[in-house]
Design an enzyme around this catalytic site. Structure first.
Site, PDB file in Angstrom:
ATOM      1  N   GLU A   1       0.721  -1.633   0.115  1.00  0.00           N
ATOM      2  CA  GLU A   1       0.166  -0.216   0.355  1.00  0.00           C
ATOM      3  C   GLU A   1       0.709   1.360   0.344  1.00  0.00           C
ATOM      4  O   GLU A   1       2.112   1.303   0.314  1.00  0.00           O
ATOM      5  CB  GLU A   1      -0.791  -0.240   0.987  1.00  0.00           C
ATOM      6  CG  GLU A   1      -1.897   1.295   1.332  1.00  0.00           C
ATOM      7  CD  GLU A   1      -3.062   1.056   2.561  1.00  0.00           C
ATOM      8  OE1 GLU A   1      -2.959   0.145   3.349  1.00  0.00           O
ATOM      9  OE2 GLU A   1      -3.966   2.408   2.284  1.00  0.00           O
TER      10      GLU A   1
ATOM     11  N   ASN B   1     -12.867  -1.739  -0.809  1.00  0.00           N
ATOM     12  CA  ASN B   1     -11.925  -1.757   0.290  1.00  0.00           C
ATOM     13  C   ASN B   1     -12.766  -1.151   1.289  1.00  0.00           C
ATOM     14  O   ASN B   1     -12.252  -0.418   1.514  1.00  0.00           O
ATOM     15  CB  ASN B   1     -10.417  -1.153   0.554  1.00  0.00           C
ATOM     16  CG  ASN B   1      -9.540  -1.614   1.740  1.00  0.00           C
ATOM     17  OD1 ASN B   1      -9.439  -2.561   1.501  1.00  0.00           O
ATOM     18  ND2 ASN B   1      -9.860  -0.421   2.307  1.00  0.00           N
ATOM     19  N   GLU B   2     -12.638  -1.557   2.396  1.00  0.00           N
ATOM     20  CA  GLU B   2     -13.596  -1.970   4.027  1.00  0.00           C
ATOM     21  C   GLU B   2     -14.704  -0.693   3.537  1.00  0.00           C
ATOM     22  O   GLU B   2     -14.513   0.112   4.282  1.00  0.00           O
ATOM     23  CB  GLU B   2     -12.608  -1.664   4.425  1.00  0.00           C
ATOM     24  CG  GLU B   2     -11.182  -2.633   4.677  1.00  0.00           C
ATOM     25  CD  GLU B   2     -10.430  -2.044   6.503  1.00  0.00           C
ATOM     26  OE1 GLU B   2     -10.198  -1.405   6.954  1.00  0.00           O
ATOM     27  OE2 GLU B   2     -10.085  -3.560   6.937  1.00  0.00           O
TER      28      GLU B   2
ATOM     29  N   TYR C   1      -6.723  -9.261  11.450  1.00  0.00           N
ATOM     30  CA  TYR C   1      -5.343  -8.470  11.941  1.00  0.00           C
ATOM     31  C   TYR C   1      -5.743  -8.750  13.827  1.00  0.00           C
ATOM     32  O   TYR C   1      -5.863  -8.721  14.243  1.00  0.00           O
ATOM     33  CB  TYR C   1      -5.161  -6.363  12.302  1.00  0.00           C
ATOM     34  CG  TYR C   1      -4.874  -6.106  10.627  1.00  0.00           C
ATOM     35  CD1 TYR C   1      -3.654  -6.017  10.320  1.00  0.00           C
ATOM     36  CD2 TYR C   1      -5.937  -5.768   9.825  1.00  0.00           C
ATOM     37  CE1 TYR C   1      -3.624  -5.555   9.353  1.00  0.00           C
ATOM     38  CE2 TYR C   1      -5.571  -5.237   8.769  1.00  0.00           C
ATOM     39  CZ  TYR C   1      -4.686  -5.301   7.949  1.00  0.00           C
ATOM     40  OH  TYR C   1      -3.836  -4.843   7.066  1.00  0.00           O
TER      41      TYR C   1
ATOM     42  N   GLU D   1      -5.855  -8.998   3.924  1.00  0.00           N
ATOM     43  CA  GLU D   1      -5.185  -8.251   4.706  1.00  0.00           C
ATOM     44  C   GLU D   1      -5.658  -9.320   5.823  1.00  0.00           C
ATOM     45  O   GLU D   1      -6.586  -9.720   6.317  1.00  0.00           O
ATOM     46  CB  GLU D   1      -6.416  -6.481   5.360  1.00  0.00           C
ATOM     47  CG  GLU D   1      -5.669  -6.017   3.500  1.00  0.00           C
ATOM     48  CD  GLU D   1      -5.744  -4.699   4.132  1.00  0.00           C
ATOM     49  OE1 GLU D   1      -6.354  -3.854   5.134  1.00  0.00           O
ATOM     50  OE2 GLU D   1      -6.669  -3.550   3.510  1.00  0.00           O
TER      51      GLU D   1
ATOM     52  N   GLN E   1       1.352  -6.043   5.557  1.00  0.00           N
ATOM     53  CA  GLN E   1       2.533  -5.887   4.468  1.00  0.00           C
ATOM     54  C   GLN E   1       3.621  -6.394   4.151  1.00  0.00           C
ATOM     55  O   GLN E   1       4.110  -7.040   4.500  1.00  0.00           O
ATOM     56  CB  GLN E   1       1.849  -4.448   4.358  1.00  0.00           C
ATOM     57  CG  GLN E   1       0.848  -4.022   4.512  1.00  0.00           C
ATOM     58  CD  GLN E   1       0.334  -2.542   3.966  1.00  0.00           C
ATOM     59  OE1 GLN E   1       0.952  -2.198   3.100  1.00  0.00           O
ATOM     60  NE2 GLN E   1      -0.691  -2.115   3.843  1.00  0.00           N
TER      61      GLN E   1
HETATM   62  O1  AHR Z   1      -3.154  -2.210   6.711  1.00  0.00           O
HETATM   63  C1  AHR Z   1      -3.610  -1.121   7.019  1.00  0.00           C
HETATM   64  C2  AHR Z   1      -5.117  -0.980   6.768  1.00  0.00           C
HETATM   65  O2  AHR Z   1      -5.241  -1.842   7.751  1.00  0.00           O
HETATM   66  C3  AHR Z   1      -5.876  -0.794   5.327  1.00  0.00           C
HETATM   67  O3  AHR Z   1      -5.240  -0.068   4.968  1.00  0.00           O
HETATM   68  C4  AHR Z   1      -7.019  -0.731   5.352  1.00  0.00           C
HETATM   69  O4  AHR Z   1      -7.596  -1.331   4.572  1.00  0.00           O
HETATM   70  C5  AHR Z   1      -7.245  -1.485   6.831  1.00  0.00           C
HETATM   71  O5  AHR Z   1      -7.898  -1.053   8.132  1.00  0.00           O
END
Ligand code: AHR
Length: 523
Positions: free
Chosen positions: A55, A203-204, A269, A327, A376
């Protein structure tokens, strides 16, 4: 093999990994027994589950991948030579770009044409720094091509239009000389179309992509997907999906958009302290309690995939639509002294274990999870590589990806595990995780992860349907839970040969050192 039985075997391991009580017979201290059913092979493990996310965030692109042609840092046409070489060595199959949250602010026309004419904007999501657009479509596609990786481009749904996305897709994929956009692409240095393997539809969209309700996001997804047509090549459309346990999002998207998309994204995450996003816990110097909570948290991936998949099954029993975990990875407090908007964090042995456990989970769900992207690639979150000026270091996560290369496009083999638990405070999880595949050349590979940071564990694996007399491979481990590679000590955590496994009478026996990942090839 009947699909139902195959799913039952995968399901047994799923329960164990998800933290549900181990089956009767498992006792602390006892030898762990696992069974691999090479005689009942499962689905193919798509190489794209080893995809990576790059990103426009911090030094993920600028400085990490792209230094520009005039840089004193060794580069190939502006791409860091060291980073290219390291990523090629682990056969990165797919790269996702340009975001993330950045994608829904990105306008592709800003990133084409002569570099000096490209507008300078503000990256409002990540640190408020200048974005000079010197890394745009040609630079990204050139990067993916150099890696030999498939390209995944996320379109701007939040602040863009269906026409803008349709034109971008045409610019990338229209046959040579077939339209004005194809000719513009040629004038900018690329005559032939690129292959765009995946198009992300925003995205999101529930958050940084526009704070939408799922019904509205689904309608927009259908609108954008309808007009985004690849001129050449096969392009799969990936809808913005849920985060964590947002099952309502999945249900609504599948109900309203399930026929127009090819994949639904899932974001999750891993955090040591998952109660508060402002207090996630440090990347290094953590207590054992946070080793344990991190691993327990990451194992929730299995439950999320299982439950999102079950919802998808209602609308798509044939599993045509993939669940794309585009992600995933660890997210800690930022490195002290760094720009908090850059999401920089160190990467330790704990991250390698997280990576291995998630690879096992994706392998078990290979029928539905056919693509994923760790967040990432360079310098951001659970990165493969860290750079600092001309220096570069490979992280423990990089080495985990290196160990699991045989999983790419292999056939998954069902595994069951019966063994002791790892307990710390309220954490209670299976002490070992096992994954197995048969590669395209026919060799069977077995991965064994011991999450217990204190105890070596004896393990016996019953090899059903495998003719083997020996096993050898590599181990990734270290003395400290937070062992990591720094620019001063780049080789502190790296795989070493492992020859302490014996194969006889259809069984593999070994002793797994504490906090280790062992990957073996049977012969
Ligand atoms: O990876 C960092 C961020 O986390 C991304 O930009 C977003 O899609 C997510 O919330």
């Amino acid at each position: 093999m009947p699909g139902r039985r195959r799913r039952a075997l995968f399901g047994a391991l799923t329960l164990a990994i998800a933290g549900i009580a181990a089956p009767a017979g498992a006792q602390d201290g006892a030898t762990i027994t696992a069974t691999i059913r090479a005689d009942q092979p499962g689905p193919k493990v798509d190489a794209d589950i080893f995809g990576q996310f790059a990103e426009h965030l911090g030094t993920g692109i600028y400085g990490g991948i792209w230094v520009g042609k005039g840089s004193s840092i060794p580069n190939e046409d502006g791409y860091r030579s060291d980073v290219l070489a390291a990523l090629k060595a682990i056969k990165v199959p797919m790269v996702r770009w340009p975001g993330g949250c950045f994608a829904d602010e990105y306008h592709w026309r800003d990133g084409i044409g002569p570099q000096k004419d490209r507008p300078v904007k503000i990256n409002t999501n990540w640190g408020g720094v200048n974005e000079d657009n010197s890394f745009g479509t040609h630079e990204f596609m050139g990067f993916a091509e150099r890696l030999g990786a498939r390209a995944y481009v996320s379109a701007n749904v939040g602040s863009g239009t269906p026409a803008e996305t349709a034109r971008w897709v045409e610019y990338m994929t229209a046959a040579a000389n077939s339209s004005s956009l194809a000719r513009e692409r040629a004038a900018n240095g690329r005559t032939e179309p690129w292959t765009l393997a995946y198009l992300g539809i925003g995205n999101e969209l529930w958050g940084c992509g526009g704070n939408m309700r799922p019904e509205y996001a689904a309608d927009l997804t259908n609108r954008f997907a309808t007009f985004a047509k690849a001129g050449t090549g096969k392009m799969l459309k990936i809808a913005s999906g849920p985060s964590d346990s947002n099952y309502e999002w999945t249900d609504t998207m599948m109900r309203l958009s399930g026929k127009t998309i090819d994949g639904l994204a899932l974001h999750f995450y891993t955090r040591p302290r998952d109660a508060d996003w402002n207090d996630k816990g440090p990347a290094l110097g953590f207590p054992e309690a946070e080793w344990a909570s991190t691993l327990q948290h990451t194992l929730q991936m299995d439950e999320f995939i299982t439950r999102h998949s079950a919802i998808m099954d209602k609308y798509d029993p044939e599993k045509r639509v993939m669940l794309a975990v585009d992600e995933w990875g660890t997210w800690y407090d930022p490195t002290p002294g760094s720009n908090p908007g850059f999401l920089q964090q160190q990467n330790s042995l704990r991250d390698a274990i997280v990576a291995a456990l998630n690879i096992h989970i994706f392998t078990r769900h290979a029928e539905r999870v056919r693509m994923a992207a760790i967040a990432q690639m360079v310098n951001v979150l659970q990165a493969m590589l860290l750079t600092d000026g001309p220096r570069m270091v490979k992280t423990p996560t990089y080495w985990a990806f290196d160990l699991y290369m045989p999983w790419q496009n292999a056939t998954s083999l069902p595994v069951t595990v019966d063994g002791p638990r790892y307990r710390n405070g309220t954490v209670d999880i299976p002490a070992i995780s096992v994954s197995a595949v048969r590669d395209t050349a026919g060799a069977v590979h077995v991965a064994l992860v011991n999450v217990d940071p204190n105890r070596a564990l004896p393990v016996t694996v019953d090899l059903k349907g495998v003719r083997a007399t020996a096993a050898s491979g590599r181990i990734l481990t270290a003395e400290a839970m937070d062992a990591h590679n720094s620019f001063e000590h780049p080789g502190a955590v790296a795989p070493k040969p492992f020859d302490a496994a014996r194969v006889a009478g259809g069984k593999l026996a070994t002793r797994l050192p504490p906090k280790s990942v062992v990957v073996l090839r049977l012969r």
